[in-house]
Write an enzyme that holds these catalytic residues in place. Structure first.
Site, PDB file in Angstrom:
ATOM      1  N   THR A  33      -6.227  10.290  -3.295  1.00 17.36           N
ATOM      2  CA  THR A  33      -6.134  10.048  -1.850  1.00 17.36           C
ATOM      3  C   THR A  33      -5.327  11.162  -1.188  1.00 17.36           C
ATOM      4  O   THR A  33      -5.654  11.615  -0.086  1.00 17.36           O
ATOM      5  CB  THR A  33      -5.492   8.668  -1.590  1.00 17.36           C
ATOM      6  OG1 THR A  33      -6.281   7.695  -2.272  1.00 17.36           O
ATOM      7  CG2 THR A  33      -5.471   8.311  -0.116  1.00 17.36           C
ATOM      8  N   GLU A  35       0.809  -1.223   0.000  1.00 14.94           N
ATOM      9  CA  GLU A  35       0.000   0.000   0.000  1.00 14.94           C
ATOM     10  C   GLU A  35       0.845   1.277   0.000  1.00 14.94           C
ATOM     11  O   GLU A  35       0.348   2.348  -0.347  1.00 14.94           O
ATOM     12  CB  GLU A  35      -0.938   0.002   1.221  1.00 14.94           C
ATOM     13  CG  GLU A  35      -2.068  -0.999   1.127  1.00 14.94           C
ATOM     14  CD  GLU A  35      -3.178  -0.540   0.184  1.00 14.94           C
ATOM     15  OE1 GLU A  35      -2.878  -0.198  -0.975  1.00 14.94           O
ATOM     16  OE2 GLU A  35      -4.337  -0.531   0.608  1.00 14.94           O
TER      17      GLU A  35
HETATM   18  P1  ADP Z   1      -8.178   2.782  -4.172  1.00  9.71           P
HETATM   19  O1  ADP Z   1      -8.827   3.212  -2.891  1.00  9.71           O
HETATM   20  O2  ADP Z   1      -9.191   2.596  -5.259  1.00  9.71           O
HETATM   21  O3  ADP Z   1      -7.290   1.616  -4.000  1.00  9.71           O
HETATM   22  P2  ADP Z   1      -5.827   4.388  -4.161  1.00  9.71           P
HETATM   23  O4  ADP Z   1      -5.717   5.842  -4.517  1.00  9.71           O
HETATM   24  O5  ADP Z   1      -5.568   3.966  -2.772  1.00  9.71           O
HETATM   25  O6  ADP Z   1      -7.276   3.949  -4.659  1.00  9.71           O
HETATM   26  O7  ADP Z   1      -4.842   3.524  -5.093  1.00  9.71           O
HETATM   27  C1  ADP Z   1      -4.679   3.793  -6.426  1.00  9.71           C
HETATM   28  C2  ADP Z   1      -3.221   4.204  -6.700  1.00  9.71           C
HETATM   29  O8  ADP Z   1      -2.390   3.044  -6.581  1.00  9.71           O
HETATM   30  C3  ADP Z   1      -3.052   4.729  -8.115  1.00  9.71           C
HETATM   31  O9  ADP Z   1      -2.152   5.807  -8.064  1.00  9.71           O
HETATM   32  C4  ADP Z   1      -2.419   3.553  -8.857  1.00  9.71           C
HETATM   33  O10 ADP Z   1      -1.605   3.974  -9.922  1.00  9.71           O
HETATM   34  C5  ADP Z   1      -1.598   2.863  -7.767  1.00  9.71           C
HETATM   35  N1  ADP Z   1      -1.405   1.425  -8.030  1.00  9.71           N
HETATM   36  C6  ADP Z   1      -0.228   0.770  -8.148  1.00  9.71           C
HETATM   37  N2  ADP Z   1      -0.418  -0.545  -8.380  1.00  9.71           N
HETATM   38  C7  ADP Z   1      -1.755  -0.735  -8.427  1.00  9.71           C
HETATM   39  C8  ADP Z   1      -2.566  -1.883  -8.623  1.00  9.71           C
HETATM   40  N3  ADP Z   1      -2.070  -3.088  -8.873  1.00  9.71           N
HETATM   41  N4  ADP Z   1      -3.913  -1.704  -8.572  1.00  9.71           N
HETATM   42  C9  ADP Z   1      -4.443  -0.490  -8.355  1.00  9.71           C
HETATM   43  N5  ADP Z   1      -3.729   0.635  -8.147  1.00  9.71           N
HETATM   44  C10 ADP Z   1      -2.389   0.519  -8.186  1.00  9.71           C
END
Ligand code: ADP
Length: 311
Positions: free
Chosen positions: A186, A133
């Protein structure tokens, strides 16, 4: 076993009174991943469909979580003689507020653990998944990866050491999730928060958190509804989500127990008792959002008791 296909469910974090510590697991909405043993050591992401995300291992939450797991095993002195290839088939949009990044992190460590003969419990896997994360949000947090792995509701009681408590969901509980197709970063949703909170608000919030947990353990839907309140975060964040108040009020007027922002948004959730009310609430929320001209998806889901699983 040399290859495994898994389902990694979407999740709702925060749940109003449990900012950064509470989450629940959804059914039906989730990504699929295929993980294979490979002759080449290390972790390689070979394919991503459904989203434009980095294939580089260190830039993808799945890669970073997987590395955390295999590096820990190496540190313990147990050499793994092969590597792993990961395919990610995204169904959950990144940045939707329903745990897109967490699904990948949880799926990667779950799949590798299965291929290794399950050296770790699902609870232990949370430690590795939350390392992934960091790529998505800059910090190790477990409020989405814990419910994604374990199913049900999860409470992250503490991080040092990690202490995650899983709670069964009352059987008639349904979640409705409306996902507006806009992006709320976020980082932006974090930037609007205040570092200090008034004592009276802390008292209200902890009262509601205790009430919600008690309601879940005793199947008291009325108590769950009374407790699904957020006096700390929602007032500061809701302006980032167009028509939030209108959708939330519509959900409550149509019988939802409670409603709020899912994760950091933009998704809006409502919890309901029974499928009939959930369907009525979903319809009313959809009609209310149609006025905005913003495209959206809507999902109705029971609480998923299982979490990440083999398919
Ligand atoms: P969510 O709450 O939908 O997970 P986040 O903002 O926490 O949204 O996460 C999305 C971010 O994580 C984006 O910047 C994305 O590019 C990055 N990311 C990296 N790898 C992944 C992945 N395998 N799946 C989704 N998001 C990813």
């Amino acid at each position: 076993m040399n290859e495994i296909k898994i389902f990694c469910p979407a999740t709702i974090a925060n749940l109003n009174c449990g900012f950064d510590i509470l989450g629940l697991c959804l059914e039906g909405i989730g990504d699929e991943m295929i993980i294979k043993k490979s002759a080449e050591k290390g972790i390689k992401i070979t394919k991503i469909t459904g989203a434009n995300l980095p294939l580089e291992t260190e830039k993808n939450v799945a890669g970073v979580a997987a590395l955390a797991l295999i590096n820990y095993i190496a540190f313990k002195g147990d050499a793994i003689k092969h590597g792993f290839e990961i395919e990610i088939h995204k169904k959950i949009k990144a940045g939707s507020g329903i745990g897109s990044s967490s699904a990948s992190a949880a799926g990667a460590v779950f799949g590798i653990n299965e291929l290794l003969g399950k050296p770790f419990s699902k609870h232990e896997l949370v430690n590795f998944a939350m390392k992934g994360e960091v790529v998505a949000s800059g910090s190790e947090h477990a409020d989405n990866v814990a419910p994604c792995l374990l199913g049900g509701f999860t409470l992250v009681r503490g991080y040092n050491p990690l202490d995650v408590i899983r709670i069964d969901a009352p059987s008639e509980l349904y979640a409705v999730v409306l996902h507006p197709n806009i992006e709320v970063k976020t980082s932006d949703a974090r930037a609007v928060l205040h570092p200090m909170i008034p004592l009276k608000d802390a008292i209200t919030q902890t009262g509601n958190l205790g009430g919600l947990i008690a309601g879940l353990y005793t199947n008291d839907y009325n108590l769950i509804g009374r407790s699904l309140k957020d006096v700390l975060i929602e007032p500061l964040r809701k302006h980032l989500i167009p028509n939030f108040d209108q959708v939330k009020n519509t959900a409550l007027q149509n019988g939802a127990l409670g409603s709020g922002i899912s994760g950091a948004g933009p998704s809006i959730f409502a919890l309901c008792k029974g499928q009939e009310i959930a369907e009525k609430v979903a319809l009313a929320m959809s009609e209310s959002y149609q006025n905005t001209g913003i495209e959206f998806d809507i999902h109705i889901s029971k609480i998923n008791p299982e979490g990440t699983k083999i398919i």
